[in-house]
Design a protein around this motif. Structure first.
Motif, PDB file in Angstrom:
ATOM      1  N   UNK A   1      13.026  10.642   1.186  1.00 27.20           N
ATOM      2  CA  UNK A   1      12.505  10.724  -0.169  1.00 27.20           C
ATOM      3  C   UNK A   1      11.185  11.481  -0.220  1.00 27.20           C
ATOM      4  N   UNK A   2      10.292  11.184   0.730  1.00 31.25           N
ATOM      5  CA  UNK A   2       8.998  11.874   0.775  1.00 31.25           C
ATOM      6  C   UNK A   2       8.264  11.490   2.050  1.00 31.25           C
ATOM      7  N   UNK A   3       7.111  12.148   2.259  1.00 33.02           N
ATOM      8  CA  UNK A   3       6.288  11.889   3.437  1.00 33.02           C
ATOM      9  C   UNK A   3       4.867  11.602   2.956  1.00 33.02           C
ATOM     10  N   UNK A   4       4.422  10.379   3.132  1.00 36.97           N
ATOM     11  CA  UNK A   4       3.069   9.981   2.769  1.00 36.97           C
ATOM     12  C   UNK A   4       2.193  10.149   4.010  1.00 36.97           C
ATOM     13  N   UNK A   5       1.632  11.333   4.161  1.00 38.90           N
ATOM     14  CA  UNK A   5       1.015  11.678   5.441  1.00 38.90           C
ATOM     15  C   UNK A   5      -0.494  11.846   5.378  1.00 38.90           C
ATOM     16  N   UNK A   6      -1.085  11.684   4.192  1.00 41.79           N
ATOM     17  CA  UNK A   6      -2.530  11.831   4.067  1.00 41.79           C
ATOM     18  C   UNK A   6      -3.212  10.473   3.940  1.00 41.79           C
ATOM     19  N   UNK A   7      -2.806   9.672   2.974  1.00 40.49           N
ATOM     20  CA  UNK A   7      -3.422   8.357   2.757  1.00 40.49           C
ATOM     21  C   UNK A   7      -2.360   7.263   2.659  1.00 40.49           C
ATOM     22  N   UNK A   8      -1.495   7.126   3.663  1.00 36.50           N
ATOM     23  CA  UNK A   8      -0.430   6.122   3.542  1.00 36.50           C
ATOM     24  C   UNK A   8      -0.992   4.704   3.584  1.00 36.50           C
ATOM     25  N   UNK A   9      -0.538   3.878   2.665  1.00 33.03           N
ATOM     26  CA  UNK A   9      -0.874   2.461   2.692  1.00 33.03           C
ATOM     27  C   UNK A   9       0.406   1.671   2.976  1.00 33.03           C
ATOM     28  N   UNK A  10       0.307   0.347   2.903  1.00 35.95           N
ATOM     29  CA  UNK A  10       1.419  -0.487   3.351  1.00 35.95           C
ATOM     30  C   UNK A  10       1.321  -0.777   4.832  1.00 35.95           C
TER      31      UNK A  10
END
Length: 401
Positions: free
Chosen positions: A118-127
């Motif tokens: 779906x996407x790549x959260x690669x800068x400020x990923x939380x969780x």
């Protein structure tokens, strides 16, 4: 992959808060309280599934790096970040500035078909806290005999050790924006201080708004006028570039070593999805995606290039017409083929696959009631249908939490 029922621990809320997950409870406008952490169920993987999904995430990370190189050429425009920021990202990518972590979001139903990115959260990923810490302690309390897809904590410590060895630096500033009021960013920054400390760094916490510029040193400094040499920041690059000090970021020789580095602007941007489809058309783990308009797509999800947490998402599909509110979209849009989320008795999971230094190291699962994983989703822990390792790694979550 199966979704199975589980009896919540009587003191679960106290435990997750002690472990840093202080942001589980959300109060709705009508006063109703909902919980983000949900241990009334868990997802169980087979070992083969985990191995396949790990390889998928690692292959996709390599493909994303190639897509980032393509985006850096300007072939798809300035990505809503401006030409100077695009050039800075390209310079950072060419210099191979070291990164630490990222989180892919994948659709996967456990029925034998390939996972879809779906996407790549690669800068400020939380969780991060729930995936690394809270679900590990849940496992020890509820299923100590089982394994879990979760080596995030140890991988982060290894990567911070590697970064220190490579740079020769020993002091790390860790920054977050105090504008985020739930406590998630603050606790994520505190956790990153913890793993960096275990990796050998001396850490200093700071708010993003308290970072200063010393014209004599020609460097960024903290509140004690101490020069910032290495900085972990939980704040998006595209917003940093728009701040009053944004022009200072273009002077790479006078900047800290930023973690995550400037090239992550290319991976956290939804234009990445269109670049991937352009470079790897019909790849089994990709959904068709186009920049600016739906192209040939008849059913699509429109994503603002800088969007987060489902804000401003638009869905156009048979029987579904959704438009989420939010403040994104002026920077441009990416249109991705609509793909329904799996349905486990009305629960719709998305797999968050964590990558550290290009290696797939763990999974966090968020589920929603509808087709968009937004602020009101639930985190559900996981297990692997396999016995716990004979000698599990020692896990220490330090005083920073």
């Amino acid at each position: 992959m199966r979704r199975l029922p589980s009896e919540p621990r009587p003191d679960w809320k106290q435990k997750i808060e002690e472990q840093g997950l202080v942001f589980s409870t959300t109060t709705m406008p009508n006063g109703r309280k909902i919980e983000y952490w949900n241990e009334s169920a868990y997802y169980e993987f087979t070992e083969d599934e985990v191995e396949t999904l790990e390889k998928t995430a690692e292959d996709m990370h390599i493909m994303c790096l190639e897509a980032a190189k393509y985006l850096a050429t300007g072939a798809m425009g300035d990505l809503g970040i401006g030409q100077q920021a695009l050039e800075l990202a390209g310079e950072s990518l060419l210099a191979a500035d070291v990164d630490v972590y990222g989180r892919f979001d994948f659709i996967y139903d456990g029925k034998g078909g390939p996972a879809k990115m779906l996407e790549y959260n690669a800068d400020t990923p939380t969780g991060l806290i729930e995936a690394s810490v809270a679900q590990w302690f849940w496992l020890q309390d509820v299923f100590p005999e089982k394994d879990q897809w979760n080596g995030i904590h140890e991988a982060l410590i290894r990567q911070w050790k590697k970064l220190q060895f490579r740079t020769g630096m020993s002091t790390l500033h860790v920054a977050h924006s105090e504008a985020e009021e739930s406590g998630e960013d603050w606790m994520t920054a505190a956790y990153m201080r913890d793993v960096a400390s275990q990796g050998g760094w001396t850490t200093i916490g700071i708010n993003m708004s308290d970072i200063g510029w010393d014209p004599n040193l020609n460097r960024f400094v903290d509140l004690d006028n101490f020069m910032i040499s290495t900085m972990f920041k939980l704040y998006p690059w595209e917003l940093m570039m728009k701040e009053p000090f944004g022009q200072r970021l273009l002077q790479r020789a006078h900047n800290p070593r930023w973690v995550e580095p400037a090239w992550k602007m290319l991976l956290s941007n939804k234009a990445l999805l269109a670049a991937l489809w352009h470079l790897y058309p019909h790849h089994e783990n990709l959904l068709p995606a186009y920049l600016g308009d739906p192209g040939p797509l008849k059913e699509w999800v429109a994503k603002p290039l800088h969007g987060r947490e489902g804000d401003n998402i638009r869905i156009h599909a048979p029987g579904i017409e959704i438009q989420q509110p939010g403040g994104y979209g002026r920077e441009g849009w990416c249109f991705q083929q609509y793909h329904s989320l799996p349905d486990f008795d009305g629960n719709h999971p998305v797999l968050g696959l964590w990558v550290v230094d290009g290696e797939s190291v763990g999974c966090g699962i968020r589920e929603s009631d509808g087709p968009i994983t937004d602020y009101f989703c639930r985190f559900v822990p996981n297990t692997i249908d396999a016995p716990a390792p004979i000698a599990p790694p020692a896990t220490s979550y330090g005083a920073a939490l």
